[in-house]
Design a protein around this motif. Structure first.
Motif, PDB file in Angstrom:
ATOM      1  N   PRO A 206       0.808  -1.233   0.000  1.00 41.72           N
ATOM      2  CA  PRO A 206       0.000   0.000   0.000  1.00 41.72           C
ATOM      3  C   PRO A 206       0.838   1.279   0.000  1.00 41.72           C
ATOM      4  O   PRO A 206       0.456   2.264  -0.633  1.00 41.72           O
ATOM      5  CB  PRO A 206      -0.814  -0.095   1.299  1.00 41.72           C
ATOM      6  CG  PRO A 206      -0.688  -1.491   1.773  1.00 41.72           C
ATOM      7  CD  PRO A 206       0.520  -2.102   1.141  1.00 41.72           C
ATOM      8  N   ILE A 207       1.977   1.238   0.687  1.00 38.43           N
ATOM      9  CA  ILE A 207       2.804   2.464   0.704  1.00 38.43           C
ATOM     10  C   ILE A 207       3.419   2.671  -0.681  1.00 38.43           C
ATOM     11  O   ILE A 207       3.500   3.799  -1.185  1.00 38.43           O
ATOM     12  CB  ILE A 207       3.882   2.396   1.804  1.00 38.43           C
ATOM     13  CG1 ILE A 207       3.194   2.314   3.175  1.00 38.43           C
ATOM     14  CG2 ILE A 207       4.822   3.606   1.742  1.00 38.43           C
ATOM     15  CD1 ILE A 207       4.123   2.095   4.357  1.00 38.43           C
TER      16      ILE A 207
ATOM     17  N   ILE B  60      10.899  -4.817   3.074  1.00 35.46           N
ATOM     18  CA  ILE B  60      11.628  -5.999   3.584  1.00 35.46           C
ATOM     19  C   ILE B  60      10.778  -7.255   3.323  1.00 35.46           C
ATOM     20  O   ILE B  60      11.271  -8.281   2.851  1.00 35.46           O
ATOM     21  CB  ILE B  60      11.861  -5.882   5.123  1.00 35.46           C
ATOM     22  CG1 ILE B  60      12.421  -4.505   5.495  1.00 35.46           C
ATOM     23  CG2 ILE B  60      12.705  -7.034   5.650  1.00 35.46           C
ATOM     24  CD1 ILE B  60      13.885  -4.324   5.381  1.00 35.46           C
ATOM     25  N   GLU B  61       9.474  -7.127   3.615  1.00 35.53           N
ATOM     26  CA  GLU B  61       8.560  -8.257   3.424  1.00 35.53           C
ATOM     27  C   GLU B  61       8.489  -8.650   1.938  1.00 35.53           C
ATOM     28  O   GLU B  61       8.556  -9.837   1.601  1.00 35.53           O
ATOM     29  CB  GLU B  61       7.160  -7.886   3.963  1.00 35.53           C
ATOM     30  CG  GLU B  61       6.023  -8.794   3.552  1.00 35.53           C
ATOM     31  CD  GLU B  61       6.158 -10.242   4.025  1.00 35.53           C
ATOM     32  OE1 GLU B  61       7.049 -10.522   4.851  1.00 35.53           O
ATOM     33  OE2 GLU B  61       5.384 -11.080   3.523  1.00 35.53           O
TER      34      GLU B  61
ATOM     35  N   LYS C 257       9.959 -17.399  -2.241  1.00 37.06           N
ATOM     36  CA  LYS C 257       8.957 -17.908  -3.210  1.00 37.06           C
ATOM     37  C   LYS C 257       7.566 -18.061  -2.587  1.00 37.06           C
ATOM     38  O   LYS C 257       6.927 -19.108  -2.656  1.00 37.06           O
ATOM     39  CB  LYS C 257       9.419 -19.226  -3.830  1.00 37.06           C
ATOM     40  CG  LYS C 257      10.723 -19.101  -4.628  1.00 37.06           C
ATOM     41  CD  LYS C 257      11.025 -20.357  -5.403  1.00 37.06           C
ATOM     42  CE  LYS C 257      12.407 -20.319  -6.050  1.00 37.06           C
ATOM     43  NZ  LYS C 257      12.640 -19.199  -6.957  1.00 37.06           N
ATOM     44  N   ARG C 258       7.135 -17.021  -1.892  1.00 41.06           N
ATOM     45  CA  ARG C 258       5.781 -17.010  -1.314  1.00 41.06           C
ATOM     46  C   ARG C 258       5.133 -15.657  -1.603  1.00 41.06           C
ATOM     47  O   ARG C 258       5.817 -14.731  -2.053  1.00 41.06           O
ATOM     48  CB  ARG C 258       5.842 -17.272   0.199  1.00 41.06           C
ATOM     49  CG  ARG C 258       6.639 -16.233   0.967  1.00 41.06           C
ATOM     50  CD  ARG C 258       6.564 -16.430   2.465  1.00 41.06           C
ATOM     51  NE  ARG C 258       7.467 -15.510   3.140  1.00 41.06           N
ATOM     52  CZ  ARG C 258       7.199 -14.228   3.413  1.00 41.06           C
ATOM     53  NH1 ARG C 258       6.039 -13.701   3.077  1.00 41.06           N
ATOM     54  NH2 ARG C 258       8.087 -13.462   4.020  1.00 41.06           N
ATOM     55  N   LYS C 259       3.831 -15.576  -1.341  1.00 44.49           N
ATOM     56  CA  LYS C 259       3.102 -14.317  -1.539  1.00 44.49           C
ATOM     57  C   LYS C 259       3.441 -13.353  -0.415  1.00 44.49           C
ATOM     58  O   LYS C 259       3.466 -13.771   0.761  1.00 44.49           O
ATOM     59  CB  LYS C 259       1.600 -14.602  -1.520  1.00 44.49           C
ATOM     60  CG  LYS C 259       0.893 -14.167  -2.781  1.00 44.49           C
ATOM     61  CD  LYS C 259      -0.553 -14.576  -2.740  1.00 44.49           C
ATOM     62  CE  LYS C 259      -1.398 -13.325  -2.653  1.00 44.49           C
ATOM     63  NZ  LYS C 259      -2.809 -13.597  -2.524  1.00 44.49           N
ATOM     64  N   ALA C 260       3.690 -12.099  -0.752  1.00 47.48           N
ATOM     65  CA  ALA C 260       4.004 -11.115   0.291  1.00 47.48           C
ATOM     66  C   ALA C 260       2.757 -10.798   1.118  1.00 47.48           C
ATOM     67  O   ALA C 260       1.654 -10.740   0.590  1.00 47.48           O
ATOM     68  CB  ALA C 260       4.527  -9.837  -0.349  1.00 47.48           C
ATOM     69  N   ALA C 261       2.977 -10.637   2.425  1.00 50.05           N
ATOM     70  CA  ALA C 261       1.873 -10.224   3.309  1.00 50.05           C
ATOM     71  C   ALA C 261       2.161  -8.790   3.758  1.00 50.05           C
ATOM     72  O   ALA C 261       2.774  -8.566   4.807  1.00 50.05           O
ATOM     73  CB  ALA C 261       1.770 -11.162   4.498  1.00 50.05           C
ATOM     74  N   PHE C 262       1.755  -7.840   2.930  1.00 51.58           N
ATOM     75  CA  PHE C 262       2.047  -6.439   3.230  1.00 51.58           C
ATOM     76  C   PHE C 262       1.158  -5.926   4.350  1.00 51.58           C
ATOM     77  O   PHE C 262      -0.012  -6.280   4.452  1.00 51.58           O
ATOM     78  CB  PHE C 262       1.825  -5.585   1.975  1.00 51.58           C
ATOM     79  CG  PHE C 262       2.780  -5.886   0.860  1.00 51.58           C
ATOM     80  CD1 PHE C 262       4.143  -5.651   1.007  1.00 51.58           C
ATOM     81  CD2 PHE C 262       2.330  -6.408  -0.350  1.00 51.58           C
ATOM     82  CE1 PHE C 262       5.033  -5.922  -0.017  1.00 51.58           C
ATOM     83  CE2 PHE C 262       3.213  -6.683  -1.376  1.00 51.58           C
ATOM     84  CZ  PHE C 262       4.571  -6.446  -1.217  1.00 51.58           C
TER      85      PHE C 262
END
Ligand code: CO8
Length: 260
Positions: A205-206, A243-244, A252-257
């Motif tokens: 979002p940022i 960083i996330e 190799k995973r989906k980012a959890a922002f």
């Protein structure tokens, strides 16, 4: 503020803002503008975690057919400039909004209506949409940013032609000129806008906010867009989301922002 001329519905983090004066083809009366102003300056920013805004017009004929011409007759001699400035400032608050604002153009987008659509970050046109700056027919020029944003989107050649002739163009021509992002079947405009917002909502979002600010900087008087980009880039790297995002790629995973 109790809204009389707009409808504001939030569903799953997406706000659908509908200009609701179908009998006047959703023309922007002064009161309607005041409500749009209130939404983007006060109500919208307080809605935590929203993914985006879809702006559309009530009914199936019109997005917004312009400023309310019937109110022009009450204008006093020197009021025009201050009213144009007021409208421009409201449209800036849309252009600078921190989450994507997408116009779902379901019919006429004329004069102030075309200008409203152009103040949004993206535009989806239904096949029945018509765009134009017909102010010269009234002995006027666009006053809510149209002379500037139309040039930004379609270039000087076509902006001159459309503004000086007052001609309307259809959705496919608007797409060909780069004025709209997609053309969809009538009635599908809001769904397509929501689909794009669901996609942008999976990003940081940022980063989304900084990207909007950096792209807007290109058009801002006295602002060096490249410098603005460096500053916004620095701000984006200074977040937990960065960083996330980088870790998620490597793992190799989906980012959890988190928007932090
Ligand atoms: N303002 C007020 N009422 C409107 C407007 C409008 N912009 N557009 C349509 N309406 C009303 C009509 O008056 C009519 O009402 P009624 O039934 O009470 O007579 C109703 O909506 C339906 O419209 P029509 O009967 O005209 O429908 P048509 O299908 O025949 O035509 C058009 C549709 C082509 C969209 C036609 O209505 C039209 O040309 N509208 C005006 C479009 C226009 O010129 N827009 C630009 C306005 S000027 C502007 O936006 C400047 C912005 C900057 C202002 C700066 C501050 C001062």
């Amino acid at each position: 503020m109790t809204y009389q001329n707009i409808l504001v519905e939030e569903d799953n983090g997406i706000v659908l803002l509908t200009i609701n004066r179908p009998k006047a083809l959703n023309a922007l009366s002064w009161d309607t503008l005041e409500e749009i102003k209130h939404f983007f300056a006060e109500d919208g920013p307080k809605r935590e975690g929203i993914k985006g805004i879809v702006l559309t017009g009530a009914g199936d004929r019109s997005f917004v057919a312009g400023a309310d011409i019937k109110e022009f007759l009450g204008l006093k001699g020197n009021e025009g400039a201050s009213l144009a400035k007021r409208g421009q400032d409201i449209f800036f608050s849309i252009e600078r909004f921190h989450v994507p604002v997408i116009a779902a153009v379901n019919g006429f987008a004329l004069g102030g209506g075309c200008e409203l659509a152009m103040a949004c970050h993206m535009r989806i046109a239904g096949e029945k949409a018509r765009f134009g700056q017909p102010e010269v027919n009234l002995g006027l020029i666009p006053g809510y940013g149209g002379t500037q944003r139309l040039v930004q989107y379609v270039g000087k050649t076509k902006a001159m032609e459309l503004t000086l002739t007052g001609d309307l163009i259809d959705a496919n021509e608007a797409y060909r000129l780069g004025l709209v992002n997609y053309v969809v079947a009538p009635g599908e405009e809001v769904a397509k806008a929501k689909e794009i917002i669901e996609k942008t909502a999976t990003k940081g979002p940022i980063a989304i906010q900084k990207a909007i600010e950096a792209i807007n900087a290109y058009f801002e008087e006295g602002v060096d867009g490249f410098e603005a980009e460096v500053k916004k880039f620095g701000e984006a790297t200074d977040t937990e989301d960065f960083i996330e995002g980088a870790n998620a790629f490597i793992e190799k995973r989906k980012a959890a922002f988190k928007g932090k």
